[in-house]
Design an enzyme around this catalytic site. Structure first.
Site, PDB file in Angstrom:
ATOM      1  CE1 TYR A   1      -3.104  -3.044   0.467  1.00  0.00           C
ATOM      2  CE2 TYR A   1      -3.663  -2.384   2.683  1.00  0.00           C
ATOM      3  CZ  TYR A   1      -3.909  -3.228   1.535  1.00  0.00           C
ATOM      4  OH  TYR A   1      -4.656  -4.178   1.591  1.00  0.00           O
TER       5      TYR A   1
ATOM      6  CE  LYS B   1     -10.276   4.390   0.651  1.00  0.00           C
ATOM      7  NZ  LYS B   1     -10.982   5.177  -0.306  1.00  0.00           N
TER       8      LYS B   1
HETATM    9  N1  LIG Z   1      -5.821  -8.605   1.563  1.00  0.00           N
HETATM   10  C1  LIG Z   1      -6.078  -8.022   0.300  1.00  0.00           C
HETATM   11  O1  LIG Z   1      -5.716  -8.495  -0.685  1.00  0.00           O
HETATM   12  C2  LIG Z   1      -6.949  -6.744   0.344  1.00  0.00           C
HETATM   13  C3  LIG Z   1      -7.678  -6.153  -0.838  1.00  0.00           C
HETATM   14  C4  LIG Z   1      -8.457  -5.204  -0.897  1.00  0.00           C
HETATM   15  C5  LIG Z   1      -8.759  -4.436   0.462  1.00  0.00           C
HETATM   16  N2  LIG Z   1      -8.079  -4.950   1.492  1.00  0.00           N
HETATM   17  C6  LIG Z   1      -8.217  -4.174   3.043  1.00  0.00           C
HETATM   18  O2  LIG Z   1      -9.391  -4.063   3.002  1.00  0.00           O
HETATM   19  C7  LIG Z   1      -9.752  -2.725   3.157  1.00  0.00           C
HETATM   20  C8  LIG Z   1     -11.123  -2.135   2.725  1.00  0.00           C
HETATM   21  O3  LIG Z   1     -11.460  -2.823   1.365  1.00  0.00           O
HETATM   22  P1  LIG Z   1     -11.691  -1.763   0.181  1.00  0.00           P
HETATM   23  O4  LIG Z   1     -11.126  -0.360   0.587  1.00  0.00           O
HETATM   24  O5  LIG Z   1     -11.455  -2.570  -0.941  1.00  0.00           O
HETATM   25  O6  LIG Z   1     -13.258  -1.501   0.143  1.00  0.00           O
HETATM   26  P2  LIG Z   1     -14.637  -1.196   0.989  1.00  0.00           P
HETATM   27  O7  LIG Z   1     -13.976  -0.892   2.343  1.00  0.00           O
HETATM   28  O8  LIG Z   1     -15.544  -2.104   0.806  1.00  0.00           O
HETATM   29  O9  LIG Z   1     -15.124   0.270   0.284  1.00  0.00           O
HETATM   30  C9  LIG Z   1     -14.438   1.384   0.258  1.00  0.00           C
HETATM   31  C10 LIG Z   1     -15.210   2.290  -0.424  1.00  0.00           C
HETATM   32  O10 LIG Z   1     -16.523   2.574  -0.011  1.00  0.00           O
HETATM   33  C11 LIG Z   1     -16.797   3.942   0.383  1.00  0.00           C
HETATM   34  N3  LIG Z   1     -17.276   4.127   1.728  1.00  0.00           N
HETATM   35  C12 LIG Z   1     -16.729   3.582   2.940  1.00  0.00           C
HETATM   36  N4  LIG Z   1     -17.776   3.930   3.905  1.00  0.00           N
HETATM   37  C13 LIG Z   1     -18.830   4.341   3.333  1.00  0.00           C
HETATM   38  C14 LIG Z   1     -20.057   4.773   3.694  1.00  0.00           C
HETATM   39  N5  LIG Z   1     -20.266   4.580   5.016  1.00  0.00           N
HETATM   40  N6  LIG Z   1     -21.032   5.097   2.871  1.00  0.00           N
HETATM   41  C15 LIG Z   1     -20.779   5.249   1.746  1.00  0.00           C
HETATM   42  N7  LIG Z   1     -19.549   4.975   1.086  1.00  0.00           N
HETATM   43  C16 LIG Z   1     -18.771   4.520   2.003  1.00  0.00           C
HETATM   44  C17 LIG Z   1     -15.431   4.552   0.407  1.00  0.00           C
HETATM   45  O11 LIG Z   1     -15.449   5.816   0.004  1.00  0.00           O
HETATM   46  P3  LIG Z   1     -14.627   7.160   0.452  1.00  0.00           P
HETATM   47  O12 LIG Z   1     -13.372   6.592   1.156  1.00  0.00           O
HETATM   48  O13 LIG Z   1     -14.508   8.064  -0.518  1.00  0.00           O
HETATM   49  O14 LIG Z   1     -15.340   7.622   1.724  1.00  0.00           O
HETATM   50  C18 LIG Z   1     -14.594   3.515  -0.555  1.00  0.00           C
HETATM   51  O15 LIG Z   1     -14.929   4.380  -1.772  1.00  0.00           O
HETATM   52  C19 LIG Z   1      -8.682  -2.176   2.127  1.00  0.00           C
HETATM   53  O16 LIG Z   1      -8.685  -0.659   2.642  1.00  0.00           O
HETATM   54  C20 LIG Z   1      -7.562  -2.785   2.741  1.00  0.00           C
HETATM   55  O17 LIG Z   1      -7.105  -2.439   3.964  1.00  0.00           O
HETATM   56  C21 LIG Z   1      -7.240  -6.040   1.492  1.00  0.00           C
END
Ligand SMILES: NC(=O)c1ccc[n+]([C@@H]2O[C@H](COP(=O)([O-])OP(=O)(O)OC[C@H]3O[C@@H](n4cnc5c(N)ncnc54)[C@H](OP(=O)(O)O)[C@@H]3O)[C@@H](O)[C@H]2O)c1
Length: 277
Positions: free
Chosen positions: A47, A227
């Site tokens: 990251y 996130k």
């Molecule tokens: N191990 C792996 O391979 C892997 C892969 C992917 C992710 N991850 C981890 O998992 C975490 C989360 O996954 P992700 O970032 O892919 O997706 P996520 O948490 O499912 O979605 C993030 C998105 O949702 C929006 N969001 C967040 N809270 C919200 C709410 N209350 N209302 C409306 N929209 C909202 C955010 O917008 P804004 O930010 O613009 O508010 C962003 O666009 C990552 O940050 C990382 O730490 C791990």
């Protein structure tokens, strides 16, 4: 907030994901998350934000011992000596003497798993991490990894949200007394506007994101790491411990699984479990 207990370690069930949060925003958001009550922060070497996550951990003003920090070793560095070095470099960037959980970020079929798992155990024995685990491991590979590991693999971090079933991965984790950490728990925003989730949200006076996150952490041994770069959303995403979904509501959400709704599936990734949409 409730915790998931695995292998003598308590993992806060709702953590803060930091993928794609970089620079000043990252340091500020980690501090904001801690001040809002988060006690679990998820990062990874790939990251390119470990330095800023470390700054945020300091700025948040919460005791280090009260925070659960996870980082991950990228799949190019799974050879034993490289894995140990990668862990040391992560700690240097984070300015920590240990993390709470170190994960293999993705499997790599070109590197023998045995050596990687042994190296992961050595990192733990050296005190550089309190616990070890993996990410993106299909169920059979998770079984194999557990069989190779002296210390318990305390989690398998995988994509998991209302549109993607992870029944086999969940069964494998529970078979080993382990846990599943749901990444992309909000399906990267795709769930917003879903009529089933909206109707359940309305019934509880909460929002769709809170329903999805509550559905995840209400399942045994499941942790979620949403996130956001929006402070108000960070607070809202954490505010899911004051209501409970009924069995019928849980089932209605399980029924939302849709084939083809896996969001993260790089060409070099593993072959996923067959029953997963
Ligand atoms: N191990 C792996 O391979 C892997 C892969 C992917 C992710 N991850 C981890 O998992 C975490 C989360 O996954 P992700 O970032 O892919 O997706 P996520 O948490 O499912 O979605 C993030 C998105 O949702 C929006 N969001 C967040 N809270 C919200 C709410 N209350 N209302 C409306 N929209 C909202 C955010 O917008 P804004 O930010 O613009 O508010 C962003 O666009 C990552 O940050 C990382 O730490 C791990």
């Amino acid at each position: 907030m409730h915790t998931v207990s695995v292998g003598g370690i308590d993992i806060p069930a709702l953590g803060f994901g930091t993928w794609q949060i970089t620079g000043r925003t990252c340091a500020d958001m980690v501090a904001t998350a801690l001040q809002a009550g988060y006690r679990h922060i998820d990062t990874a070497a790939i990251y390119e934000n470990e330095t800023e996550v470390g700054q945020g951990l300091k700025a948040g003003g919460v005791d280090r011992d009260a925070i659960f920090v996870t980082t991950k070793v990228w799949r190019d560095f799974l050879a034993p000596d490289q894995l140990e070095k990668a862990a040391e470099q992560s700690l240097k960037r984070l300015k920590l003497d240990h993390v709470d959980l170190l994960l293999i970020h993705w499997p790599n079929a070109d590197v023998p798993l045995k050596g990687s798992i042994e190296a992961l155990n050595r990192v733990r024995e050296r005190g550089l991490t309190r616990a070890i685990g993996v990410a993106n491991f299909p169920s059979a590979l998770f079984d194999e990894a557990q069989g190779l590991s002296l210390a318990p693999l305390v989690t398998n971090q995988v994509e998991y949200h209302p549109y993607l079933s992870q029944q086999r991965v969940l069964q494998a984790a529970r078979r080993h007394g382990s846990s599943v950490t749901a990444y992309s728990p909000l399906a990267r925003g795709k769930i917003f506007g879903d009529p089933v989730l909206e109707s359940i949200a309305k019934a509880h006076g909460v929002n769709v994101g809170q329903v999805a996150l509550r559905w995840l952490v209400q399942q045994p041994q499941v942790i979620a790491i949403p996130k956001t770069v929006t402070p108000a959303r960070a607070r809202s995403n954490l505010d899911i411990f004051g209501f409970q979904l009924t069995d019928d509501e849980m089932d209605r959400i399980f029924a939302l699984t849709r084939a083809g709704d896996r969001l993260v599936s790089p060409a070099w990734g593993p072959a996923w479990d067959k029953d997963e949409g």
